[in-house]
Design a protein around this motif. Structure first.
Motif, PDB file in Angstrom:
ATOM      1  N   ALA A 156      32.283  49.203  26.927  1.00 32.77           N
ATOM      2  CA  ALA A 156      33.088  47.982  27.043  1.00 32.77           C
ATOM      3  C   ALA A 156      34.385  48.306  27.762  1.00 32.77           C
ATOM      4  O   ALA A 156      34.881  49.436  27.675  1.00 32.77           O
ATOM      5  CB  ALA A 156      33.388  47.419  25.656  1.00 32.77           C
ATOM      6  N   CYS A 157      34.942  47.346  28.463  1.00 35.86           N
ATOM      7  CA  CYS A 157      36.214  47.538  29.164  1.00 35.86           C
ATOM      8  C   CYS A 157      37.301  47.903  28.156  1.00 35.86           C
ATOM      9  O   CYS A 157      37.417  47.280  27.095  1.00 35.86           O
ATOM     10  CB  CYS A 157      36.594  46.262  29.920  1.00 35.86           C
ATOM     11  SG  CYS A 157      38.275  46.315  30.582  1.00 35.86           S
ATOM     12  N   GLY A 158      38.097  48.906  28.498  1.00 34.85           N
ATOM     13  CA  GLY A 158      39.151  49.374  27.597  1.00 34.85           C
ATOM     14  C   GLY A 158      40.276  48.367  27.402  1.00 34.85           C
ATOM     15  O   GLY A 158      41.055  48.489  26.462  1.00 34.85           O
ATOM     16  N   ALA A 159      40.349  47.333  28.262  1.00 33.75           N
ATOM     17  CA  ALA A 159      41.428  46.346  28.130  1.00 33.75           C
ATOM     18  C   ALA A 159      40.901  45.010  27.591  1.00 33.75           C
ATOM     19  O   ALA A 159      41.283  44.588  26.512  1.00 33.75           O
ATOM     20  CB  ALA A 159      42.121  46.148  29.470  1.00 33.75           C
ATOM     21  N   CYS A 160      39.993  44.357  28.342  1.00 35.95           N
ATOM     22  CA  CYS A 160      39.538  43.019  27.918  1.00 35.95           C
ATOM     23  C   CYS A 160      38.354  43.085  26.950  1.00 35.95           C
ATOM     24  O   CYS A 160      37.962  42.060  26.396  1.00 35.95           O
ATOM     25  CB  CYS A 160      39.192  42.154  29.123  1.00 35.95           C
ATOM     26  SG  CYS A 160      37.698  42.684  30.001  1.00 35.95           S
ATOM     27  N   LYS A 161      37.801  44.299  26.741  1.00 35.15           N
ATOM     28  CA  LYS A 161      36.722  44.537  25.762  1.00 35.15           C
ATOM     29  C   LYS A 161      35.385  43.895  26.140  1.00 35.15           C
ATOM     30  O   LYS A 161      34.446  43.918  25.348  1.00 35.15           O
ATOM     31  CB  LYS A 161      37.121  44.074  24.343  1.00 35.15           C
ATOM     32  CG  LYS A 161      38.470  44.569  23.872  1.00 35.15           C
ATOM     33  CD  LYS A 161      38.504  46.078  23.730  1.00 35.15           C
ATOM     34  CE  LYS A 161      39.909  46.569  23.346  1.00 35.15           C
ATOM     35  NZ  LYS A 161      40.077  47.991  23.626  1.00 35.15           N
ATOM     36  N   TYR A 179      37.264  50.825  32.658  1.00 33.38           N
ATOM     37  CA  TYR A 179      37.819  49.471  32.770  1.00 33.38           C
ATOM     38  C   TYR A 179      36.979  48.665  33.750  1.00 33.38           C
ATOM     39  O   TYR A 179      36.475  49.217  34.740  1.00 33.38           O
ATOM     40  CB  TYR A 179      39.267  49.526  33.279  1.00 33.38           C
ATOM     41  CG  TYR A 179      40.217  50.160  32.298  1.00 33.38           C
ATOM     42  CD1 TYR A 179      40.737  49.430  31.229  1.00 33.38           C
ATOM     43  CD2 TYR A 179      40.591  51.496  32.436  1.00 33.38           C
ATOM     44  CE1 TYR A 179      41.606  50.024  30.318  1.00 33.38           C
ATOM     45  CE2 TYR A 179      41.455  52.097  31.533  1.00 33.38           C
ATOM     46  CZ  TYR A 179      41.957  51.347  30.471  1.00 33.38           C
ATOM     47  OH  TYR A 179      42.801  51.944  29.571  1.00 33.38           O
ATOM     48  N   CYS A 180      36.852  47.365  33.486  1.00 28.79           N
ATOM     49  CA  CYS A 180      36.159  46.476  34.419  1.00 28.79           C
ATOM     50  C   CYS A 180      37.012  46.357  35.683  1.00 28.79           C
ATOM     51  O   CYS A 180      38.197  46.721  35.672  1.00 28.79           O
ATOM     52  CB  CYS A 180      35.906  45.120  33.757  1.00 28.79           C
ATOM     53  SG  CYS A 180      37.391  44.094  33.621  1.00 28.79           S
ATOM     54  N   PRO A 181      36.426  45.839  36.805  1.00 25.46           N
ATOM     55  CA  PRO A 181      37.191  45.777  38.061  1.00 25.46           C
ATOM     56  C   PRO A 181      38.490  44.976  37.929  1.00 25.46           C
ATOM     57  O   PRO A 181      39.521  45.372  38.465  1.00 25.46           O
ATOM     58  CB  PRO A 181      36.229  45.080  39.026  1.00 25.46           C
ATOM     59  CG  PRO A 181      34.877  45.285  38.458  1.00 25.46           C
ATOM     60  CD  PRO A 181      35.032  45.406  36.974  1.00 25.46           C
ATOM     61  N   ARG A 182      38.458  43.878  37.171  1.00 24.95           N
ATOM     62  CA  ARG A 182      39.661  43.051  37.036  1.00 24.95           C
ATOM     63  C   ARG A 182      40.786  43.794  36.309  1.00 24.95           C
ATOM     64  O   ARG A 182      41.950  43.721  36.707  1.00 24.95           O
ATOM     65  CB  ARG A 182      39.320  41.733  36.314  1.00 24.95           C
ATOM     66  CG  ARG A 182      38.649  40.707  37.218  1.00 24.95           C
ATOM     67  CD  ARG A 182      37.682  39.806  36.472  1.00 24.95           C
ATOM     68  NE  ARG A 182      36.599  40.508  35.779  1.00 24.95           N
ATOM     69  CZ  ARG A 182      35.491  40.976  36.382  1.00 24.95           C
ATOM     70  NH1 ARG A 182      35.338  40.830  37.690  1.00 24.95           N
ATOM     71  NH2 ARG A 182      34.548  41.589  35.693  1.00 24.95           N
ATOM     72  N   CYS A 183      40.421  44.546  35.278  1.00 30.22           N
ATOM     73  CA  CYS A 183      41.459  45.251  34.514  1.00 30.22           C
ATOM     74  C   CYS A 183      41.795  46.624  35.113  1.00 30.22           C
ATOM     75  O   CYS A 183      42.893  47.138  34.895  1.00 30.22           O
ATOM     76  CB  CYS A 183      41.018  45.459  33.065  1.00 30.22           C
ATOM     77  SG  CYS A 183      40.631  43.930  32.205  1.00 30.22           S
ATOM     78  N   GLY A 184      40.838  47.215  35.857  1.00 32.32           N
ATOM     79  CA  GLY A 184      41.028  48.595  36.297  1.00 32.32           C
ATOM     80  C   GLY A 184      41.591  48.760  37.691  1.00 32.32           C
ATOM     81  O   GLY A 184      42.174  49.798  38.002  1.00 32.32           O
TER      82      GLY A 184
HETATM   83 ZN   LIG Z   1      38.431  44.269  31.545  1.00 26.88          ZN
END
Ligand SMILES: [Zn+2]
Length: 257
Positions: A156-161, A179-184
């Motif tokens: 899971a993304c470390g920020a938005c989960k 992290y997903c592309p948006r958060c990373g």
């Molecule tokens: Zn994310």
């Protein structure tokens, strides 16, 4: 001396071995019940010593140890598994050095970690027999990190989960998470992580070696996984891994020939 010496018996794998004094060896070993220990093997360098053949690097033995003032003392040693191919083949030896060096670097002394002992013993066995030594190293890295308390978060993304999608994501060695592309995308501590490399990392993390050993990785994917693991490892150690440099030099030499 009137007091009774305290002794204990343990299985032990030799991670490091250095000469000490006239005829002794200083051993760094990994044990099931006591984790990493530093022991002294007195007289082990004398050819006549009954200990001499039983405290070899990477070998697994059964030791009788006496509690000493500063260092505990190996009083008897008997080899259980010598892992001879690790002494007969330079490449296998080099990977064994790497596995031993990582284990030493990621473990505190006297901290029981039985699953890590089991993994280490298995990994030395795989290195003694496997065809794909780099794959053993990648598997060991991921599982050692997990057992040492640095399990990378790969699902899971470390920020938005949100669950990670099959697309280029980002990995932060400092955070140990993807992290997903948006958060990373804008994180300066994160590097790109391809879909294939993420799949391989997840596979290695969640499957047994019996399943993983069947993997045939493309060179680009393997190189990416190796690079990511290495960044993560060196970030936590805050230094380079000496034997990894040696593996790299050996590889370049082989490719040049
Ligand atoms: Zn994310």
């Amino acid at each position: 001396m009137s007091h009774r010496e305290r002794v204990y018996q343990t299985e032990a794998i030799v991670l490091r071995r250095i000469d000490f004094g006239e005829a002794d060896r200083l051993l760094t070993v990994f044990t099931p019940e006591r984790g990493k220990l530093r022991l002294i093997a007195k007289g082990a360098r004398k050819p006549s010593s009954r200990k001499s053949g039983h405290v070899e690097l990477f070998s697994c033995g059964r030791y009788l140890v006496a509690v000493g003032h500063e260092l505990d003392i190996v009083t008897q040693a008997e080899t259980i598994e010598p892992f001879l191919p690790l002494h007969e083949d330079l490449l296998r030896a080099t990977y064994a050095y790497y596995v031993a060096e990582l284990t030493d670097a990621f473990t505190p002394e006297q901290d029981e970690n039985r699953p890590l002992f089991t993994l280490l013993k298995e990994a030395l066995g795989w290195l003694a027999a496997a065809d794909d030594l780099p794959l053993v190293a990648r598997y060991y890295e991921i599982h050692l990190l997990g057992l040492a308390g640095y399990q990378p978060q790969l699902f899971a993304c470390g920020a938005c989960k949100k669950p990670l999608e099959p697309e280029t994501n980002y990995f932060s060695p400092a955070q140990g998470t993807v992290y997903c592309p948006r958060c990373g995308r804008d994180r300066i501590d994160a590097v790109e992580l391809s879909t294939n490399a993420l799949k391989v990392l997840r596979f290695l993390q969640t499957r047994t070696w019996d399943t993983c050993r069947l993997l045939r990785l493309g060179p680009a994917t393997h190189a990416e996984v190796e690079r990511l693991n290495y960044r993560y490892i060196t970030h936590h150690l805050e230094r380079k891994v000496k034997s990894a440099d040696f593996i790299e030099r050996l590889r370049r030499q082989t490719e040049a020939n």
